[in-house]
Motif scaffolding. Structure first.
Motif, mmCIF file in Angstrom:
data_model
loop_
_atom_site.group_PDB
_atom_site.id
_atom_site.type_symbol
_atom_site.label_atom_id
_atom_site.label_comp_id
_atom_site.label_asym_id
_atom_site.label_seq_id
_atom_site.Cartn_x
_atom_site.Cartn_y
_atom_site.Cartn_z
ATOM 1 N N ARG A 164 0.636 -1.179 0.031
ATOM 2 C CA ARG A 164 -0.018 -0.174 -0.097
ATOM 3 C C ARG A 164 0.829 1.300 0.036
ATOM 4 O O ARG A 164 0.579 2.099 -0.653
ATOM 5 C CB ARG A 164 -0.998 -0.187 1.112
ATOM 6 N N THR B 59 4.097 1.655 -0.861
ATOM 7 C CA THR B 59 4.702 1.586 -2.152
ATOM 8 C C THR B 59 3.931 2.147 -3.442
ATOM 9 O O THR B 59 4.237 3.095 -4.185
ATOM 10 C CB THR B 59 5.330 0.237 -2.727
ATOM 11 N N GLY B 60 2.593 1.575 -3.354
ATOM 12 C CA GLY B 60 1.767 2.053 -4.561
ATOM 13 C C GLY B 60 1.136 3.539 -4.158
ATOM 14 O O GLY B 60 1.130 4.254 -5.415
ATOM 15 N N ASP B 61 1.154 4.029 -2.946
ATOM 16 C CA ASP B 61 1.030 5.390 -2.626
ATOM 17 C C ASP B 61 1.994 6.209 -3.388
ATOM 18 O O ASP B 61 1.715 7.486 -3.710
ATOM 19 C CB ASP B 61 0.482 5.640 -1.323
ATOM 20 N N SER C 130 2.356 6.347 -6.881
ATOM 21 C CA SER C 130 1.246 7.206 -7.522
ATOM 22 C C SER C 130 1.343 8.617 -7.819
ATOM 23 O O SER C 130 0.697 9.351 -8.507
ATOM 24 C CB SER C 130 -0.029 6.693 -7.233
ATOM 25 N N GLY D 57 1.266 2.813 -9.951
ATOM 26 C CA GLY D 57 0.742 2.453 -8.654
ATOM 27 C C GLY D 57 -0.414 1.698 -8.383
ATOM 28 O O GLY D 57 -0.612 1.026 -7.412
ATOM 29 N N HIS E 154 -0.835 -1.110 -5.442
ATOM 30 C CA HIS E 154 -1.677 -1.135 -4.365
ATOM 31 C C HIS E 154 -2.904 -2.135 -4.389
ATOM 32 O O HIS E 154 -3.295 -2.674 -3.311
ATOM 33 C CB HIS E 154 -2.722 0.533 -4.498
ATOM 34 N N GLY F 69 -1.781 -5.165 -2.354
ATOM 35 C CA GLY F 69 -2.497 -4.852 -0.856
ATOM 36 C C GLY F 69 -3.816 -5.151 -0.647
ATOM 37 O O GLY F 69 -4.189 -5.799 0.516
ATOM 38 N N ASP F 70 -4.707 -4.628 -1.363
ATOM 39 C CA ASP F 70 -6.050 -5.096 -1.456
ATOM 40 C C ASP F 70 -6.437 -6.285 -1.416
ATOM 41 O O ASP F 70 -7.169 -7.035 -0.614
ATOM 42 C CB ASP F 70 -7.078 -4.188 -2.407
#
Length: 52
Positions: A24, A26-28, A31, A41, A45, A48-49
């Protein structure tokens, strides 16, 4: 006081949330990069979901 806050944080993030956190974050972070950040991203993310 610091120990109590850390303990509450660890107990609240036990299990899958703790494993999904790096994905999460890293994706944020990715992005935020202009132009290519959102397409790159989003899948990170999404991992993570999926873990949650």
């Amino acid at each position: 006081m610091r120990t109590v806050l850390l303990l509450c944080l660890v107990l609240g993030m036990s299990g899958c949330g703790l494993v999904a956190l790096p994905f999460r974050v890293t994706g944020d972070v990715i992005s935020v990069v202009p132009v290519v950040g959102k397409p790159i991203g989003a899948p990170i993310h999404a991992v993570g979901d999926a873990i949650d």
